[in-house]
Design a protein around this motif. Sequence first.
Motif, PDB file in Angstrom:
ATOM      1  N   LEU A  49      40.858  36.761  22.390  1.00 48.53           N
ATOM      2  CA  LEU A  49      40.555  36.153  23.691  1.00 48.53           C
ATOM      3  C   LEU A  49      41.197  36.954  24.814  1.00 48.53           C
ATOM      4  O   LEU A  49      40.572  37.197  25.854  1.00 48.53           O
ATOM      5  CB  LEU A  49      41.051  34.703  23.734  1.00 48.53           C
ATOM      6  N   LEU A  50      42.423  37.360  24.608  1.00 49.12           N
ATOM      7  CA  LEU A  50      43.126  38.163  25.605  1.00 49.12           C
ATOM      8  C   LEU A  50      42.400  39.496  25.810  1.00 49.12           C
ATOM      9  O   LEU A  50      42.172  39.923  26.947  1.00 49.12           O
ATOM     10  CB  LEU A  50      44.572  38.383  25.165  1.00 49.12           C
ATOM     11  N   HIS A  51      42.026  40.133  24.722  1.00 47.67           N
ATOM     12  CA  HIS A  51      41.288  41.402  24.815  1.00 47.67           C
ATOM     13  C   HIS A  51      39.962  41.206  25.539  1.00 47.67           C
ATOM     14  O   HIS A  51      39.575  42.014  26.386  1.00 47.67           O
ATOM     15  CB  HIS A  51      41.059  41.967  23.410  1.00 47.67           C
ATOM     16  N   HIS A  52      39.268  40.132  25.222  1.00 41.00           N
ATOM     17  CA  HIS A  52      37.989  39.833  25.870  1.00 41.00           C
ATOM     18  C   HIS A  52      38.198  39.635  27.372  1.00 41.00           C
ATOM     19  O   HIS A  52      37.414  40.140  28.187  1.00 41.00           O
ATOM     20  CB  HIS A  52      37.360  38.589  25.241  1.00 41.00           C
ATOM     21  N   VAL A 115      60.532  33.716  13.063  1.00 44.84           N
ATOM     22  CA  VAL A 115      60.450  34.877  13.946  1.00 44.84           C
ATOM     23  C   VAL A 115      59.016  35.394  14.056  1.00 44.84           C
ATOM     24  O   VAL A 115      58.634  35.941  15.095  1.00 44.84           O
ATOM     25  CB  VAL A 115      61.426  35.985  13.490  1.00 44.84           C
ATOM     26  N   ILE A 116      58.189  35.198  13.051  1.00 46.00           N
ATOM     27  CA  ILE A 116      56.799  35.660  13.093  1.00 46.00           C
ATOM     28  C   ILE A 116      56.057  34.964  14.228  1.00 46.00           C
ATOM     29  O   ILE A 116      55.408  35.607  15.058  1.00 46.00           O
ATOM     30  CB  ILE A 116      56.086  35.416  11.747  1.00 46.00           C
ATOM     31  N   SER A 117      56.145  33.658  14.277  1.00 43.22           N
ATOM     32  CA  SER A 117      55.441  32.898  15.299  1.00 43.22           C
ATOM     33  C   SER A 117      55.998  33.178  16.689  1.00 43.22           C
ATOM     34  O   SER A 117      55.240  33.358  17.647  1.00 43.22           O
ATOM     35  CB  SER A 117      55.534  31.408  14.994  1.00 43.22           C
ATOM     36  N   LEU A 118      57.305  33.192  16.803  1.00 38.28           N
ATOM     37  CA  LEU A 118      57.904  33.453  18.111  1.00 38.28           C
ATOM     38  C   LEU A 118      57.507  34.840  18.612  1.00 38.28           C
ATOM     39  O   LEU A 118      57.225  35.025  19.802  1.00 38.28           O
ATOM     40  CB  LEU A 118      59.423  33.311  18.036  1.00 38.28           C
ATOM     41  N   PHE A 119      57.463  35.813  17.720  1.00 36.43           N
ATOM     42  CA  PHE A 119      57.044  37.169  18.077  1.00 36.43           C
ATOM     43  C   PHE A 119      55.571  37.175  18.500  1.00 36.43           C
ATOM     44  O   PHE A 119      55.200  37.833  19.472  1.00 36.43           O
ATOM     45  CB  PHE A 119      57.287  38.125  16.904  1.00 36.43           C
ATOM     46  N   GLY A 120      54.738  36.444  17.776  1.00 37.39           N
ATOM     47  CA  GLY A 120      53.312  36.384  18.120  1.00 37.39           C
ATOM     48  C   GLY A 120      53.084  35.801  19.503  1.00 37.39           C
ATOM     49  O   GLY A 120      52.325  36.352  20.309  1.00 37.39           O
ATOM     50  N   TRP A 121      53.744  34.679  19.790  1.00 41.58           N
ATOM     51  CA  TRP A 121      53.613  34.078  21.120  1.00 41.58           C
ATOM     52  C   TRP A 121      54.160  35.003  22.199  1.00 41.58           C
ATOM     53  O   TRP A 121      53.570  35.134  23.282  1.00 41.58           O
ATOM     54  CB  TRP A 121      54.322  32.731  21.190  1.00 41.58           C
ATOM     55  N   ALA A 122      55.285  35.644  21.912  1.00 40.38           N
ATOM     56  CA  ALA A 122      55.880  36.562  22.899  1.00 40.38           C
ATOM     57  C   ALA A 122      54.957  37.750  23.154  1.00 40.38           C
ATOM     58  O   ALA A 122      54.825  38.199  24.299  1.00 40.38           O
ATOM     59  CB  ALA A 122      57.247  37.033  22.418  1.00 40.38           C
ATOM     60  N   CYS A 123      54.310  38.256  22.117  1.00 40.78           N
ATOM     61  CA  CYS A 123      53.371  39.372  22.298  1.00 40.78           C
ATOM     62  C   CYS A 123      52.191  38.959  23.167  1.00 40.78           C
ATOM     63  O   CYS A 123      51.790  39.701  24.081  1.00 40.78           O
ATOM     64  CB  CYS A 123      52.865  39.877  20.955  1.00 40.78           C
ATOM     65  N   LEU A 124      51.622  37.784  22.905  1.00 39.28           N
ATOM     66  CA  LEU A 124      50.521  37.305  23.742  1.00 39.28           C
ATOM     67  C   LEU A 124      50.968  37.128  25.189  1.00 39.28           C
ATOM     68  O   LEU A 124      50.256  37.499  26.126  1.00 39.28           O
ATOM     69  CB  LEU A 124      49.961  35.983  23.199  1.00 39.28           C
ATOM     70  N   LEU A 125      52.158  36.572  25.366  1.00 34.51           N
ATOM     71  CA  LEU A 125      52.680  36.346  26.712  1.00 34.51           C
ATOM     72  C   LEU A 125      52.892  37.669  27.441  1.00 34.51           C
ATOM     73  O   LEU A 125      52.432  37.852  28.570  1.00 34.51           O
ATOM     74  CB  LEU A 125      53.986  35.553  26.647  1.00 34.51           C
ATOM     75  N   MET A 126      53.587  38.594  26.810  1.00 33.21           N
ATOM     76  CA  MET A 126      53.896  39.859  27.475  1.00 33.21           C
ATOM     77  C   MET A 126      52.642  40.683  27.728  1.00 33.21           C
ATOM     78  O   MET A 126      52.524  41.339  28.770  1.00 33.21           O
ATOM     79  CB  MET A 126      54.916  40.660  26.654  1.00 33.21           C
ATOM     80  N   ALA A 127      51.693  40.661  26.805  1.00 27.74           N
ATOM     81  CA  ALA A 127      50.441  41.392  27.017  1.00 27.74           C
ATOM     82  C   ALA A 127      49.673  40.814  28.196  1.00 27.74           C
ATOM     83  O   ALA A 127      49.121  41.554  29.009  1.00 27.74           O
ATOM     84  CB  ALA A 127      49.587  41.360  25.753  1.00 27.74           C
ATOM     85  N   SER A 128      49.663  39.497  28.312  1.00 23.61           N
ATOM     86  CA  SER A 128      48.948  38.881  29.432  1.00 23.61           C
ATOM     87  C   SER A 128      49.647  39.161  30.759  1.00 23.61           C
ATOM     88  O   SER A 128      48.996  39.345  31.780  1.00 23.61           O
ATOM     89  CB  SER A 128      48.794  37.374  29.211  1.00 23.61           C
ATOM     90  N   PHE A 130      51.637  41.898  31.386  1.00 26.91           N
ATOM     91  CA  PHE A 130      51.477  43.330  31.644  1.00 26.91           C
ATOM     92  C   PHE A 130      50.064  43.623  32.140  1.00 26.91           C
ATOM     93  O   PHE A 130      49.872  44.389  33.079  1.00 26.91           O
ATOM     94  CB  PHE A 130      51.768  44.139  30.376  1.00 26.91           C
ATOM     95  N   CYS A 131      49.099  43.017  31.526  1.00 25.88           N
ATOM     96  CA  CYS A 131      47.707  43.222  31.892  1.00 25.88           C
ATOM     97  C   CYS A 131      47.464  42.736  33.322  1.00 25.88           C
ATOM     98  O   CYS A 131      46.757  43.360  34.088  1.00 25.88           O
ATOM     99  CB  CYS A 131      46.830  42.469  30.907  1.00 25.88           C
ATOM    100  N   ASN A 132      48.076  41.626  33.682  1.00 23.39           N
ATOM    101  CA  ASN A 132      47.918  41.069  35.017  1.00 23.39           C
ATOM    102  C   ASN A 132      48.510  42.027  36.062  1.00 23.39           C
ATOM    103  O   ASN A 132      47.918  42.269  37.102  1.00 23.39           O
ATOM    104  CB  ASN A 132      48.593  39.707  35.091  1.00 23.39           C
ATOM    105  N   LYS A 133      49.698  42.567  35.773  1.00 21.49           N
ATOM    106  CA  LYS A 133      50.342  43.488  36.711  1.00 21.49           C
ATOM    107  C   LYS A 133      49.560  44.802  36.795  1.00 21.49           C
ATOM    108  O   LYS A 133      49.456  45.387  37.855  1.00 21.49           O
ATOM    109  CB  LYS A 133      51.779  43.750  36.297  1.00 21.49           C
ATOM    110  N   LYS A 134      49.023  45.252  35.672  1.00 26.23           N
ATOM    111  CA  LYS A 134      48.261  46.498  35.649  1.00 26.23           C
ATOM    112  C   LYS A 134      46.999  46.349  36.481  1.00 26.23           C
ATOM    113  O   LYS A 134      46.599  47.246  37.202  1.00 26.23           O
ATOM    114  CB  LYS A 134      47.911  46.867  34.205  1.00 26.23           C
TER     115      LYS A 134
END
Length: 137
Positions: A49-52, A115-128, A130-134
């Motif tokens: 969804l984020l990629h889309h 840590v798997i889930s927390l990392f997954g949520w953090a990755c989605l958050l940071m990607a969104s 970073f993408c917004n700032k870019k």
Amino acid sequence: MSKPAKLWIAWGCLYLLCAACAFISVAPGFLYGLFIAFSIGFFIPGGMLLHHGITRNQPRLVKTVRIISIVSLSLTLLMIVLNFLTARDSAAVGTVMYWLLILVSTPMVCSQVWVISLFGWACLLMASIFCNKKGAD
């Protein structure tokens, strides 16, 4: 039905699958590995969804994924703290608090490797973010 709609449905179905699995206690083995795979797979529709949203220039979709990530991480932290604060209460209170933690942070409890889930949520958050700032540059 649009691709994002299908991805939202897939994400919801994976949430329900992980929630059901989170209520099952398993020892290490095949089932344990399967639950970890479900937990990791839970983040695939969100990433898609984020990629889309990024590739189709849909900032609203990116913002929605970001908000869901923030809410999940925040509620997870709150529920973990509340679980610790209710440690001296009855077993019934502890059980209810744990069930609430399962509902708030389903893939985390499903995999039993938090840590798997927390990392997954953090990755989605940071990607969104970073993408917004870019996109703003």
